[in-house]
Design a protein around this motif. Structure first.
Motif, PDB file in Angstrom:
ATOM      1  N   LEU A 132      -7.716 -18.295  13.042  1.00  0.00           N
ATOM      2  CA  LEU A 132      -6.688 -18.361  12.242  1.00  0.00           C
ATOM      3  C   LEU A 132      -7.314 -18.160  10.808  1.00  0.00           C
ATOM      4  CD1 LEU A 132      -3.889 -19.078  11.418  1.00  0.00           C
ATOM      5  CD2 LEU A 132      -4.201 -21.546  11.576  1.00  0.00           C
ATOM      6  N   ARG A 133      -8.208 -18.905  10.522  1.00  0.00           N
ATOM      7  CA  ARG A 133      -8.698 -19.024   8.991  1.00  0.00           C
ATOM      8  C   ARG A 133      -9.303 -17.458   8.667  1.00  0.00           C
ATOM      9  NH1 ARG A 133     -10.933 -23.011   5.872  1.00  0.00           N
ATOM     10  NH2 ARG A 133     -10.542 -24.655   7.400  1.00  0.00           N
ATOM     11  N   SER A 134      -9.928 -16.763   9.750  1.00  0.00           N
ATOM     12  CA  SER A 134     -10.132 -15.378   9.244  1.00  0.00           C
ATOM     13  C   SER A 134      -9.161 -14.398   9.052  1.00  0.00           C
ATOM     14  CB  SER A 134     -11.028 -14.743  10.548  1.00  0.00           C
ATOM     15  OG  SER A 134     -11.179 -13.620  10.380  1.00  0.00           O
ATOM     16  N   ALA A 135      -7.886 -14.584   9.789  1.00  0.00           N
ATOM     17  CA  ALA A 135      -6.787 -13.934   9.358  1.00  0.00           C
ATOM     18  C   ALA A 135      -6.113 -14.046   8.082  1.00  0.00           C
ATOM     19  CB  ALA A 135      -5.528 -14.198  10.495  1.00  0.00           C
ATOM     20  N   LEU A 136      -6.399 -15.292   7.734  1.00  0.00           N
ATOM     21  CA  LEU A 136      -5.670 -15.660   6.234  1.00  0.00           C
ATOM     22  C   LEU A 136      -6.732 -15.627   5.176  1.00  0.00           C
ATOM     23  CD1 LEU A 136      -3.513 -18.850   7.563  1.00  0.00           C
ATOM     24  CD2 LEU A 136      -2.924 -16.425   7.390  1.00  0.00           C
ATOM     25  N   THR A 137      -7.769 -15.031   5.310  1.00  0.00           N
ATOM     26  CA  THR A 137      -8.829 -14.811   4.267  1.00  0.00           C
ATOM     27  C   THR A 137      -9.223 -13.417   4.216  1.00  0.00           C
ATOM     28  OG1 THR A 137     -10.626 -15.559   5.836  1.00  0.00           O
ATOM     29  CG2 THR A 137      -9.739 -17.190   4.480  1.00  0.00           C
ATOM     30  N   GLY A 138      -8.138 -12.692   4.745  1.00  0.00           N
ATOM     31  CA  GLY A 138      -8.509 -11.091   4.355  1.00  0.00           C
ATOM     32  C   GLY A 138      -8.192 -10.834   2.814  1.00  0.00           C
ATOM     33  N   PRO A 139      -8.387  -9.495   2.762  1.00  0.00           N
ATOM     34  CA  PRO A 139      -7.940  -8.948   1.493  1.00  0.00           C
ATOM     35  C   PRO A 139      -6.556  -9.242   0.856  1.00  0.00           C
ATOM     36  CG  PRO A 139      -9.115  -7.239   2.719  1.00  0.00           C
ATOM     37  CD  PRO A 139      -8.497  -8.305   3.689  1.00  0.00           C
ATOM     38  N   SER A 140      -5.686  -9.407   1.728  1.00  0.00           N
ATOM     39  CA  SER A 140      -4.179  -9.554   1.416  1.00  0.00           C
ATOM     40  C   SER A 140      -3.996 -11.159   1.206  1.00  0.00           C
ATOM     41  CB  SER A 140      -3.259  -8.981   2.396  1.00  0.00           C
ATOM     42  OG  SER A 140      -3.525  -7.905   2.475  1.00  0.00           O
ATOM     43  N   VAL A 180      -3.065  -7.752  10.064  1.00  0.00           N
ATOM     44  CA  VAL A 180      -4.116  -8.494  10.812  1.00  0.00           C
ATOM     45  C   VAL A 180      -3.425  -8.908  12.206  1.00  0.00           C
ATOM     46  CG1 VAL A 180      -5.110 -10.912  10.769  1.00  0.00           C
ATOM     47  CG2 VAL A 180      -4.868  -9.703   8.654  1.00  0.00           C
ATOM     48  N   THR A 181      -4.265  -8.952  13.364  1.00  0.00           N
ATOM     49  CA  THR A 181      -3.723  -9.221  14.536  1.00  0.00           C
ATOM     50  C   THR A 181      -4.414 -10.582  14.852  1.00  0.00           C
ATOM     51  OG1 THR A 181      -3.778  -7.025  15.222  1.00  0.00           O
ATOM     52  CG2 THR A 181      -3.916  -8.632  17.105  1.00  0.00           C
ATOM     53  N   LEU A 182      -3.330 -11.454  15.301  1.00  0.00           N
ATOM     54  CA  LEU A 182      -3.847 -12.762  15.896  1.00  0.00           C
ATOM     55  C   LEU A 182      -3.369 -13.088  16.962  1.00  0.00           C
ATOM     56  CD1 LEU A 182      -5.124 -15.401  14.719  1.00  0.00           C
ATOM     57  CD2 LEU A 182      -2.650 -16.121  14.046  1.00  0.00           C
ATOM     58  N   GLU A 183      -4.363 -13.474  17.804  1.00  0.00           N
ATOM     59  CA  GLU A 183      -3.714 -13.834  19.273  1.00  0.00           C
ATOM     60  C   GLU A 183      -3.644 -15.342  19.352  1.00  0.00           C
ATOM     61  OE1 GLU A 183      -6.836 -12.398  22.048  1.00  0.00           O
ATOM     62  OE2 GLU A 183      -6.384 -10.170  21.657  1.00  0.00           O
ATOM     63  N   VAL A 184      -2.639 -15.654  20.048  1.00  0.00           N
ATOM     64  CA  VAL A 184      -2.053 -17.140  20.148  1.00  0.00           C
ATOM     65  C   VAL A 184      -1.532 -17.273  21.607  1.00  0.00           C
ATOM     66  CG1 VAL A 184      -1.516 -17.033  17.798  1.00  0.00           C
ATOM     67  CG2 VAL A 184       0.210 -16.808  19.590  1.00  0.00           C
ATOM     68  N   SER A 185      -1.626 -18.562  22.023  1.00  0.00           N
ATOM     69  CA  SER A 185      -1.062 -18.801  23.301  1.00  0.00           C
ATOM     70  C   SER A 185       0.069 -19.990  22.957  1.00  0.00           C
ATOM     71  CB  SER A 185      -1.938 -19.758  23.930  1.00  0.00           C
ATOM     72  OG  SER A 185      -3.266 -18.991  24.273  1.00  0.00           O
ATOM     73  N   GLU A 186       1.244 -19.729  23.954  1.00  0.00           N
ATOM     74  CA  GLU A 186       2.179 -20.650  23.845  1.00  0.00           C
ATOM     75  C   GLU A 186       1.815 -21.958  24.421  1.00  0.00           C
ATOM     76  OE1 GLU A 186       6.538 -19.533  24.171  1.00  0.00           O
ATOM     77  OE2 GLU A 186       5.605 -17.784  25.358  1.00  0.00           O
ATOM     78  N   ARG A 187       2.505 -23.058  23.674  1.00  0.00           N
ATOM     79  CA  ARG A 187       2.064 -24.380  24.021  1.00  0.00           C
ATOM     80  C   ARG A 187       2.932 -24.834  25.048  1.00  0.00           C
ATOM     81  NH1 ARG A 187       2.502 -28.373  19.491  1.00  0.00           N
ATOM     82  NH2 ARG A 187       3.444 -26.770  18.045  1.00  0.00           N
ATOM     83  N   GLY A 188       2.638 -25.377  26.015  1.00  0.00           N
ATOM     84  CA  GLY A 188       3.358 -25.928  27.236  1.00  0.00           C
ATOM     85  C   GLY A 188       3.774 -27.469  27.024  1.00  0.00           C
ATOM     86  N   ALA A 189       4.507 -27.918  27.722  1.00  0.00           N
ATOM     87  CA  ALA A 189       4.845 -29.350  27.678  1.00  0.00           C
ATOM     88  C   ALA A 189       3.962 -30.205  27.710  1.00  0.00           C
ATOM     89  CB  ALA A 189       5.835 -29.797  28.824  1.00  0.00           C
ATOM     90  N   ASP A 190       2.704 -29.985  28.161  1.00  0.00           N
ATOM     91  CA  ASP A 190       1.836 -30.810  28.120  1.00  0.00           C
ATOM     92  C   ASP A 190       0.678 -30.754  26.871  1.00  0.00           C
ATOM     93  OD1 ASP A 190       0.731 -28.191  28.734  1.00  0.00           O
ATOM     94  OD2 ASP A 190      -1.067 -28.900  29.893  1.00  0.00           O
ATOM     95  N   ILE A 197       0.598  -9.524   6.287  1.00  0.00           N
ATOM     96  CA  ILE A 197       1.245  -9.333   7.638  1.00  0.00           C
ATOM     97  C   ILE A 197       0.566  -9.425   8.783  1.00  0.00           C
ATOM     98  CG2 ILE A 197       2.963  -7.730   8.838  1.00  0.00           C
ATOM     99  CD1 ILE A 197       3.270  -6.341   6.288  1.00  0.00           C
ATOM    100  N   VAL A 198       1.086 -10.613   9.691  1.00  0.00           N
ATOM    101  CA  VAL A 198       0.186 -10.830  11.015  1.00  0.00           C
ATOM    102  C   VAL A 198       1.000 -10.673  12.143  1.00  0.00           C
ATOM    103  CG1 VAL A 198      -0.743 -12.641  12.064  1.00  0.00           C
ATOM    104  CG2 VAL A 198      -0.740 -12.833   9.609  1.00  0.00           C
ATOM    105  N   ASP A 199       0.043  -9.665  12.958  1.00  0.00           N
ATOM    106  CA  ASP A 199       0.834  -9.164  14.174  1.00  0.00           C
ATOM    107  C   ASP A 199       0.414 -10.402  15.132  1.00  0.00           C
ATOM    108  OD1 ASP A 199       1.869  -6.761  12.876  1.00  0.00           O
ATOM    109  OD2 ASP A 199       0.121  -5.784  13.751  1.00  0.00           O
ATOM    110  N   VAL A 200       1.267 -11.406  15.422  1.00  0.00           N
ATOM    111  CA  VAL A 200       1.160 -12.270  16.202  1.00  0.00           C
ATOM    112  C   VAL A 200       1.205 -11.882  17.920  1.00  0.00           C
ATOM    113  CG1 VAL A 200       1.758 -14.598  16.916  1.00  0.00           C
ATOM    114  CG2 VAL A 200       1.863 -14.002  14.562  1.00  0.00           C
ATOM    115  N   VAL A 201       0.177 -11.902  18.720  1.00  0.00           N
ATOM    116  CA  VAL A 201       0.260 -11.462  20.096  1.00  0.00           C
ATOM    117  C   VAL A 201       0.108 -12.723  20.886  1.00  0.00           C
ATOM    118  CG1 VAL A 201      -0.985 -10.129  21.756  1.00  0.00           C
ATOM    119  CG2 VAL A 201      -1.093  -9.141  19.218  1.00  0.00           C
ATOM    120  N   ILE A 202       1.196 -12.966  21.602  1.00  0.00           N
ATOM    121  CA  ILE A 202       1.158 -14.103  22.434  1.00  0.00           C
ATOM    122  C   ILE A 202       0.544 -13.719  23.693  1.00  0.00           C
ATOM    123  CG2 ILE A 202       2.778 -15.547  23.726  1.00  0.00           C
ATOM    124  CD1 ILE A 202       4.802 -15.306  21.367  1.00  0.00           C
TER     125      ILE A 202
END
Length: 227
Positions: free
Chosen positions: A52-60, A6-16, A65-70
């Motif tokens: 996120l919910r879609s990634a965690l409710t798949g067949p597995s 599963v591919t999951l696109e995320v962003s890094e959190r800044g100080a704000d 295994i989540v391919d986290v893409v920042i």
């Protein structure tokens, strides 16, 4: 098996975007704060709850295994779900932790146990009770199963199913003690006590009947002597 990726696109959190007040604001916007743990580092991330919910409710399920893409990067981080939290009332995801893994190295995971089959003991009035609902396993990330099946088709009244009774699965090691009980079958206590009471009452009735027969025989003998 969790062979699906599963591919999951995320962003890094800044100080704000760190701190309880800012985190609450993110959640109101439909975003979930989290952490991506790796060897020697921990990245604060944020991801859309729907994605996120879609990634965690798949067949597995939760063992995918989540391919986290920042955002801004092209190389994915292979990761598995380490922990997550939900809102106690709304049920929405409020926090998530991922742990980076190497696909060629075994990891340990907690896997749920599902009872399969029909216990002969249940047909005899017994009640099947699942004692252990999760066990620890070790396997490659791609081989971690969504659940482990425990066959109860031979479970009689008074019997047990233990970890040692599980069918071996190639590539998976069960880490729990082989003697750990997964399921039992027993007669409910109330029914057992009722049967015991009925047996005692029947026995007392038989003893009483025998006593009466003995008394009648004695009476007959007395009359004969008197004659």
């Amino acid at each position: 098996m969790s062979s699906d990726r599963v591919t999951l696109e995320v962003s890094e959190r800044g100080a704000d975007q760190v701190g309880s007040r800012r985190v609450r604001r993110l959640r109101k916007e439909g975003l979930v704060p989290g952490v991506l743990y790796g060897k020697g580092h921990a990245r604060a991330i944020v991801v859309g709850e729907r994605e996120l919910r879609s990634a965690l409710t798949g067949p597995s399920g939760l063992h995918a295994i989540v391919d986290v893409v920042i955002e801004g990067q092209t190389t994915p981080h292979h990761a598995v779900l380490k922990d997550f939290q939900r809102h106690p009332i709304r049920g929405t995801l409020t926090h998530v932790d991922f742990h980076e893994v190497r696909l060629d190295r075994a990891i340990q995971a907690t896997v749920s146990v599902q009872l399969v089959g029909e216990s002969p003991g249940s047909k005899q009035g017994g009640t099947v009770q699942q004692v252990t609902r999760e066990i620890q396993v070790e396997a490659l990330p791609s081989a971690i199963p969504e659940h482990i099946e425990a066959d109860i088709s031979s479970l009689e009244v008074g019997g047990t199913v233990r970890v040692e009774d599980l069918v071996a699965i190639e590539g998976i090691t069960f880490l729990d003690d082989p003697q750990v009980v997964l399921a039992t079958c027993s007669i409910p206590r109330g029914i057992t006590e009722l049967e015991e009471a009925e047996a005692e009452a029947a026995a007392e009735g038989e003893e009483g009947a025998e006593g009466e027969e003995g008394a009648e025989a004695s009476d007959d003998g007395s009359e004969t002597e008197a004659d």
